[in-house]
Design an enzyme around this catalytic site. Sequence first.
Site, short mmCIF file in Angstrom:
data_model
loop_
_atom_site.label_atom_id
_atom_site.label_comp_id
_atom_site.label_asym_id
_atom_site.label_seq_id
_atom_site.Cartn_x
_atom_site.Cartn_y
_atom_site.Cartn_z
N ASN A 113 -0.97 -8.06 10.46
CA ASN A 113 -0.68 -8.59 9.13
C ASN A 113 -1.84 -8.34 8.16
O ASN A 113 -2.98 -8.23 8.58
CB ASN A 113 -0.37 -10.08 9.21
CG ASN A 113 0.83 -10.35 10.10
OD1 ASN A 113 1.69 -9.48 10.25
ND2 ASN A 113 0.88 -11.51 10.72
N ASP A 115 -2.26 -10.38 5.36
CA ASP A 115 -2.27 -11.52 4.44
C ASP A 115 -3.48 -12.44 4.55
O ASP A 115 -3.66 -13.34 3.72
CB ASP A 115 -0.99 -12.36 4.63
CG ASP A 115 -0.72 -12.66 6.10
OD1 ASP A 115 -1.65 -13.10 6.81
OD2 ASP A 115 0.43 -12.44 6.55
N HIS A 130 -4.04 -3.43 10.26
CA HIS A 130 -3.43 -2.74 9.12
C HIS A 130 -4.14 -3.06 7.81
O HIS A 130 -3.55 -2.95 6.74
CB HIS A 130 -1.93 -3.09 9.05
CG HIS A 130 -1.16 -2.53 10.21
ND1 HIS A 130 0.05 -3.06 10.64
CD2 HIS A 130 -1.42 -1.50 11.05
CE1 HIS A 130 0.48 -2.37 11.69
NE2 HIS A 130 -0.38 -1.42 11.96
N CYS A 138 -12.16 1.00 -4.94
CA CYS A 138 -11.96 1.98 -6.00
C CYS A 138 -11.66 3.35 -5.39
O CYS A 138 -12.34 3.80 -4.47
CB CYS A 138 -13.21 2.06 -6.87
SG CYS A 138 -13.06 3.28 -8.18
N CYS A 166 -16.12 2.04 -12.97
CA CYS A 166 -15.75 3.39 -13.43
C CYS A 166 -14.32 3.47 -13.94
O CYS A 166 -13.86 4.53 -14.34
CB CYS A 166 -15.96 4.40 -12.31
SG CYS A 166 -14.67 4.35 -11.05
N SER A 205 7.35 -7.51 17.29
CA SER A 205 8.36 -6.83 18.11
C SER A 205 7.77 -5.61 18.81
O SER A 205 8.47 -4.91 19.53
CB SER A 205 9.54 -6.39 17.23
OG SER A 205 10.09 -7.53 16.61
ZN LIG Z 1 -14.98 2.81 -9.38
#
Ligand SMILES: [Zn+2]
Length: 261
Positions: A113, A115, A130, A138, A166, A205
């Site tokens: 997850n 979150d 993940h 950036c 930037c 799963s």
């Molecule tokens: Zn930047």
Amino acid sequence: MSQTASPALASVAAIEDAAELLRKAKRIVVLTGAGISSPSGIPDFRSEGSGLWSRVEPVEVASLSTFRTSPERFFNWFRPLAGQIFNAKPNAAHKALAELENSGRDLNVVTQNIDGLHQRAGSTRVVEMHGTLRTLSCTECFRQFESGPFLEQYINEGMIPKCLSCNGILKPDVILFGEQLPQLAWLEAQRTVRQCDLMLVAGSSLEVLPVAGLPMQALDRGAHLIVINQTPTYVNVRADVILMDDVASIIPEISKRVLNG
Ligand SMILES: [Zn+2]
């Protein structure tokens, strides 16, 4: 007699068995997936057939190539999910796992997850396979930012997050389709799995490789296996305990028995 929310009788024996394995275990790895966050109102990021994916191909819109070629398309699609994650709170399963760790048990969470709910519940040893929505990076200068203020503007006003240095586009530090898994996280996950004597699969799963292969690595080294998931997984045939149920009701029941046992 009135019905209560307590688990069905058939489950109680399995819950006791799971608690017994956890009590005896020296090193525990808990592998969590979307099923542990759905009780917090977060839909499955990857599974087709969920409401989220009904109108788009996940592999297309949540991919690195879409992000690179038309970031606004990615951000438009991602906005409702980002809102759900931003507003979500840890549920009873996240809290019970944090309590087990904080009671002094050697317990690592490996999660699919993005979150951050395990950490918000109080777990400190969490490997995020993940990536995470808690930070953004950036795409031009690679500077990393805490996502809070950026997400709020993006979710509420639709503003694409831009770098304060930037003005490059900020990409959430989540792993998109077509993107490599974070190498350090993968090494850390394998290290903890090699050392564990008990793996608990909770709300996954086990369909996304290579993370789905981790329980086999644990089993091959002699670890015990508990699987708590609404649907069957490919490792159920080798599990010591199987609970096909909601993790948010089952894990607190197990945890209570471990801590009081
Ligand atoms: Zn930047």
